[in-house]
Design a protein around this motif. Structure first.
Motif, PDB file in Angstrom:
ATOM      1  N   LEU A   8      28.561 -36.984  -1.528  1.00 48.07           N
ATOM      2  CA  LEU A   8      29.211 -35.696  -1.286  1.00 48.07           C
ATOM      3  C   LEU A   8      29.024 -35.242   0.160  1.00 48.07           C
ATOM      4  CD1 LEU A   8      28.381 -33.864  -4.633  1.00 48.07           C
ATOM      5  CD2 LEU A   8      30.641 -34.626  -3.850  1.00 48.07           C
ATOM      6  N   GLU A   9      27.884 -35.546   0.746  1.00 44.18           N
ATOM      7  CA  GLU A   9      27.670 -35.226   2.165  1.00 44.18           C
ATOM      8  C   GLU A   9      28.579 -36.076   3.050  1.00 44.18           C
ATOM      9  OE1 GLU A   9      26.042 -32.736   3.552  1.00 44.18           O
ATOM     10  OE2 GLU A   9      25.434 -32.041   1.570  1.00 44.18           O
ATOM     11  N   GLU A  64      31.436 -37.331   2.122  1.00 47.83           N
ATOM     12  CA  GLU A  64      32.784 -36.826   1.884  1.00 47.83           C
ATOM     13  C   GLU A  64      33.030 -35.570   2.721  1.00 47.83           C
ATOM     14  OE1 GLU A  64      35.388 -36.229  -2.063  1.00 47.83           O
ATOM     15  OE2 GLU A  64      33.667 -34.865  -1.925  1.00 47.83           O
ATOM     16  N   ARG A  65      32.053 -34.689   2.780  1.00 52.62           N
ATOM     17  CA  ARG A  65      32.181 -33.465   3.580  1.00 52.62           C
ATOM     18  C   ARG A  65      32.390 -33.809   5.049  1.00 52.62           C
ATOM     19  NH1 ARG A  65      28.939 -30.109   6.732  1.00 52.62           N
ATOM     20  NH2 ARG A  65      29.546 -27.915   6.654  1.00 52.62           N
ATOM     21  N   LEU A 102      35.853 -35.061   5.553  1.00 56.89           N
ATOM     22  CA  LEU A 102      36.810 -33.960   5.475  1.00 56.89           C
ATOM     23  C   LEU A 102      36.820 -33.147   6.765  1.00 56.89           C
ATOM     24  CD1 LEU A 102      36.186 -32.796   1.820  1.00 56.89           C
ATOM     25  CD2 LEU A 102      38.398 -33.508   2.746  1.00 56.89           C
ATOM     26  N   ILE A 159      37.939 -40.734   3.020  1.00 56.66           N
ATOM     27  CA  ILE A 159      37.957 -39.908   1.812  1.00 56.66           C
ATOM     28  C   ILE A 159      38.480 -40.724   0.639  1.00 56.66           C
ATOM     29  CG2 ILE A 159      39.007 -37.874   0.735  1.00 56.66           C
ATOM     30  CD1 ILE A 159      39.022 -36.639   3.602  1.00 56.66           C
ATOM     31  N   LYS A 162      32.786 -42.149  -5.902  1.00 53.61           N
ATOM     32  CA  LYS A 162      32.439 -40.863  -6.522  1.00 53.61           C
ATOM     33  C   LYS A 162      32.776 -40.880  -8.016  1.00 53.61           C
ATOM     34  CE  LYS A 162      34.744 -37.061  -5.437  1.00 53.61           C
ATOM     35  NZ  LYS A 162      35.186 -35.805  -4.786  1.00 53.61           N
ATOM     36  N   LYS A 213      28.111 -28.384  -4.162  1.00 51.04           N
ATOM     37  CA  LYS A 213      28.660 -29.264  -3.126  1.00 51.04           C
ATOM     38  C   LYS A 213      30.054 -29.746  -3.492  1.00 51.04           C
ATOM     39  CE  LYS A 213      24.365 -30.794  -1.083  1.00 51.04           C
ATOM     40  NZ  LYS A 213      23.560 -31.909  -0.625  1.00 51.04           N
ATOM     41  N   ARG A 240      32.361 -26.916  -2.722  1.00 48.97           N
ATOM     42  CA  ARG A 240      32.518 -26.792  -1.267  1.00 48.97           C
ATOM     43  C   ARG A 240      33.499 -27.844  -0.751  1.00 48.97           C
ATOM     44  NH1 ARG A 240      27.650 -29.154   1.755  1.00 48.97           N
ATOM     45  NH2 ARG A 240      28.712 -30.980   0.948  1.00 48.97           N
ATOM     46  N   ASN A 241      33.323 -29.092  -1.197  1.00 49.66           N
ATOM     47  CA  ASN A 241      34.205 -30.168  -0.751  1.00 49.66           C
ATOM     48  C   ASN A 241      35.626 -29.968  -1.261  1.00 49.66           C
ATOM     49  OD1 ASN A 241      31.994 -31.236   0.500  1.00 49.66           O
ATOM     50  ND2 ASN A 241      31.926 -33.114  -0.690  1.00 49.66           N
ATOM     51  N   GLN A 242      35.761 -29.448  -2.463  1.00 51.53           N
ATOM     52  CA  GLN A 242      37.101 -29.193  -3.009  1.00 51.53           C
ATOM     53  C   GLN A 242      37.825 -28.147  -2.172  1.00 51.53           C
ATOM     54  OE1 GLN A 242      38.648 -30.913  -5.555  1.00 51.53           O
ATOM     55  NE2 GLN A 242      40.424 -29.819  -4.761  1.00 51.53           N
ATOM     56  N   LEU A 277      37.335 -27.607   1.015  1.00 44.88           N
ATOM     57  CA  LEU A 277      37.717 -28.287   2.252  1.00 44.88           C
ATOM     58  C   LEU A 277      38.936 -29.177   2.040  1.00 44.88           C
ATOM     59  CD1 LEU A 277      34.216 -29.311   3.664  1.00 44.88           C
ATOM     60  CD2 LEU A 277      35.787 -27.616   4.625  1.00 44.88           C
TER      61      LEU A 277
END
Length: 119
Positions: A17-18, A20-21, A24, A32, A39, A63, A66-68, A70
């Motif tokens: 997830l980090e 991925e962030r 993004l 991604i 994932k 997280k 948050r990523n969603q 972004l």
């Protein structure tokens, strides 16, 4: 399933997830896409394990949200660019004018046409 396996999956998903962030934030759409398959696999593994503690899952959920957000913003930006490019193509291929009554008229302009200049 053991608690150690659960923690390993949680840690791997947290790292992913980090990553991925970061992808993004820089707009690396290829990365991604590559991370998505990993994932999904980790989420499937997590679903198969018996969750001993919900606290790590809450942190991961934050997280993911948050990523969603972004990702939603990135998609909104892509749509805006696409719309703008379509508008530029339309403008390049036509001319809009208004008559004395205020009615809009469109004149199609062929991209192959050329303008002849005479002295």
């Amino acid at each position: 399933m053991s608690n150690e396996q659960f923690e390993d999956v949680i840690d791997a998903l947290d790292d992913l997830l980090e990553a991925e962030r970061a992808a993004l934030l820089v707009g690396d759409l290829d990365e991604i896409g590559r991370l998505l398959e990993r994932k999904e696999g980790l989420i499937d593994e997590l679903a198969a394990l018996d969750a001993a503690d919900a606290e790590p899952l809450e942190a991961l959920n934050a997280k993911v949200k948050r990523n969603q957000a972004l990702l939603d913003q990135a998609l909104e930006g892509i749509r805006a660019v696409s719309k703008r490019l379509a508008e530029l193509r339309r403008v390049r291929n036509s001319l809009e004018t208004y008559d004395e009554k205020g009615e809009r008229h469109q004149i199609d302009v062929s991209p192959d046409s050329s303008l002849e200049k005479r002295a």
